[in-house]
Design an enzyme around this catalytic site. Structure first.
Site, PDB file in Angstrom:
ATOM      1  CG  ASP A  15      39.332  37.323  41.531  1.00 46.46           C
ATOM      2  OD1 ASP A  15      38.294  37.253  40.854  1.00 46.46           O
ATOM      3  OD2 ASP A  15      39.980  38.382  41.667  1.00 46.46           O
ATOM      4  N   GLY A  21      39.573  43.399  33.023  1.00 49.44           N
ATOM      5  CA  GLY A  21      38.284  43.948  33.431  1.00 49.44           C
ATOM      6  C   GLY A  21      38.438  45.094  34.409  1.00 49.44           C
ATOM      7  NE  ARG A  65      42.181  35.499  39.525  1.00 50.05           N
ATOM      8  CZ  ARG A  65      43.292  36.133  39.884  1.00 50.05           C
ATOM      9  NH1 ARG A  65      44.370  35.444  40.230  1.00 50.05           N
ATOM     10  NH2 ARG A  65      43.359  37.455  39.886  1.00 50.05           N
ATOM     11  CB  SER A  85      42.892  44.649  43.374  1.00 47.06           C
ATOM     12  OG  SER A  85      42.129  43.588  42.873  1.00 47.06           O
ATOM     13  CE  LYS A 122      34.435  37.485  39.117  1.00 40.56           C
ATOM     14  NZ  LYS A 122      34.600  38.888  39.505  1.00 40.56           N
TER      15      LYS A 122
HETATM   16  C1  S3P Z   1      38.570  43.292  41.139  1.00 37.93           C
HETATM   17  C2  S3P Z   1      37.283  42.964  41.482  1.00 37.93           C
HETATM   18  C3  S3P Z   1      36.683  41.652  41.208  1.00 37.93           C
HETATM   19  C4  S3P Z   1      37.734  40.610  40.861  1.00 37.93           C
HETATM   20  C5  S3P Z   1      38.752  41.134  39.894  1.00 37.93           C
HETATM   21  C6  S3P Z   1      39.468  42.329  40.483  1.00 37.93           C
HETATM   22  C7  S3P Z   1      39.069  44.643  41.457  1.00 37.93           C
HETATM   23  O1  S3P Z   1      35.825  41.756  40.099  1.00 37.93           O
HETATM   24  O2  S3P Z   1      37.115  39.449  40.328  1.00 37.93           O
HETATM   25  O3  S3P Z   1      39.705  40.124  39.595  1.00 37.93           O
HETATM   26  O4  S3P Z   1      40.297  44.862  41.381  1.00 37.93           O
HETATM   27  O5  S3P Z   1      38.253  45.491  41.810  1.00 37.93           O
HETATM   28  P1  S3P Z   1      34.257  42.097  40.251  1.00 37.93           P
HETATM   29  O6  S3P Z   1      34.135  43.497  40.689  1.00 37.93           O
HETATM   30  O7  S3P Z   1      33.685  41.891  38.881  1.00 37.93           O
HETATM   31  O8  S3P Z   1      33.732  41.107  41.257  1.00 37.93           O
END
Ligand code: S3P
Length: 439
Positions: free
Chosen positions: A320, A100, A392, A28, A347
């Site tokens: 996660d 994502g 994961r 992140s 996810k």
């Molecule tokens: C993330 C937020 C989370 C997490 C993803 C990374 C981020 O997703 O699951 O692996 O870096 O902001 P969500 O916002 O969909 O919960």
């Protein structure tokens, strides 16, 4: 994976984890360091950058938009910021693979540009929900085309954005961050209220780069028209990657590992809280703050685990980590119940269904529910499970072998490279008997 070769893991049963080492950089924070470094004035030096496919997809996207970025070399990246209005139209569509975070955060940031961009991804990303970002962005005045709420997304630039007050319908740091990034380009003050705290790396980095953010409880506000000033960013080890080793050490008798310099941001430590509540022996040392993010060395020694009802307030803080926590639950004495985690279904895979299927294939009584799972601790058997192209899932089942009655084969593992490119090497180094095969 986008048409590359696939991988499978075969992990022999038994063993223990020992040693002291560092896991790769936080995914992140790595994404955000490229995004905000690119929009900053000046040169941002990043160390500890995650050289995994997801963060590299973000890096490539900004290079394609005209940002000069040197590296990564041994986790070091230099970003020559172009300022808030310095990005250029990419020549081609932007491909973000499995990520994502890239597509959702970039959606917000790109609505503030003057040019159009189309973003697409791999098979998994192409079925993930995007209305959670396109709907509020439309309220701000953005014009985005999607394939029925799924990628590819075409963000049409050149629209004036207006600030909104938005109550997030789900606890999602990606949606929150998307709107804060769009809010930097909007007229007025954009406020986002979250139903529960989620990772706050965007807020911390914005503040670290001199962009004011107002945080009042669960309401975060940002005023448009500000600027970012380059800074140096030390990316800590990713607690989500550390989790596989924490769980491995927690379930395998004789284990004693120390994971160095891991990010322990309070919005990310649900896994520590949950494992401790199950009886895990976890201690922190060398606590420090680097670049606005708390870090520590995390030591985990084997101790018997007991099943628990996972507190709902820990769910967003461990979102996660549940694939690995399910493995811990399978090895615990008694029942573990997770509720309030319906987000796991959207996810990189449907992590409730896919983990339940895999656990059942290994002889564990695991019942999926609409928003969680009920797991009876038991004896993990030998068998074959499907990683479903979800990093994961693959790494979690790899750790399950430490307590299994026989070898575990995990198929569809190539995407481990999205977040943890040297997983097999590190896991082997500390005692997991794992072999990877290209298939
Ligand atoms: C993330 C937020 C989370 C997490 C993803 C990374 C981020 O997703 O699951 O692996 O870096 O902001 P969500 O916002 O969909 O919960």
């Amino acid at each position: 994976m986008s048409g590359q070769q696939d991988r499978k893991f075969i992990v022999q049963a038994g063993g223990q984890l020992t040693g002291s080492f560092r896991v790769p950089g936080d995914k992140s924070i790595s994404h955000r360091s490229i995004m905000l470094g690119s929009l900053a004035e000046g040169v941002t030096e990043i160390s500890g950058f995650l050289e995994g496919e997801d963060a590299l997809a973000t890096l490539a996207a900004f290079r394609a938009m005209g940002v000069k970025i040197d590296g990564p070399t041994d986790g070091k990246v230099t970003v020559h910021g172009v300022g808030m209005h310095g990005l250029k139209a990419p020549e081609n569509d932007v491909y973000v693979g499995n990520s994502g975070t890239s597509i959702r955060l970039l959606s917000g940031l790109l609505t503030g540009q003057t040019f159009d961009v189309t973003m697409s991804g791999d098979k998994s990303l192409s079925v993930r929900p995007m209305r959670r970002v396109t709907d509020p962005l439309a309220l701000m005045g953005a014009n985005i085309d999607s394939a029925d709420g799924k990628p590819p997304l075409t963000i049409h630039g050149g629209h004036t954005l207006k600030a909104i007050e938005y109550d997030l319908p789900m606890a999602s740091a990606q949606v929150k961050s998307c709107l804060l990034l769009a809010g930097m380009y909007a007229e007025g003050t954009t406020s986002v209220t979250e139903p529960a705290p989620t990772r706050d790396h965007t807020e911390r980095m914005l503040q670290g780069m001199g962009y004011p953010i107002d945080v009042q409880g669960n309401r975060i506000s940002i005023q448009g028209g500000g600027k970012l000033t380059a800074t140096n960013i030390d990316v800590p080890g990713d607690i989500s990657s550390a989790t596989f080793f924490m769980v491995g050490a927690a379930i395998a008798p004789g284990s004693d590992i120390t994971l160095q310099h891991v990010g322990i941001n309070p919005t990310r430590i649900g896994v520590i809280n949950i494992l401790k509540q199950m009886g895990a022996d976890i201690s922190l040392s060398n606590e420090a703050v680097t670049g606005g993010e708390p870090v520590a060395d995390i030591r985990v020694r084997y101790a018997p685990l007991t099943g628990i009802d996972i507190p709902q307030d820990q769910v967003p803080l461990a979102i996660d980590e549940f694939p690995a926590i399910f493995i811990a639950a399978a090895c615990a004495e008694g029942r573990t119940v997770l509720t309030g985690a319906e987000e796991l279904r959207v996810k990189e895979s449907d992590r409730i269904q896919v983990m339940a299927d895999g656990l059942q294939a290994l002889g564990i009584d695991a019942k999926p529910t609409s928003d969680g799972m009920i797991i009876e601790g038991g004896i993990i058997g030998s068998g074959e499970v499907d990683g479903h192209g979800d990093h994961r899932i693959a790494m979690s089942f790899a750790m399950a072998a430490l307590q299994a009655g026989g070898a575990i084969q995990i198929n569809d593992c190539a995407n481990v490279a999205t977040s943890f490119p040297n997983f097999v090497e590190l896991a082997t180094h500390c005692g997991l008997q794992i072999d990877a095969f290209d298939v």
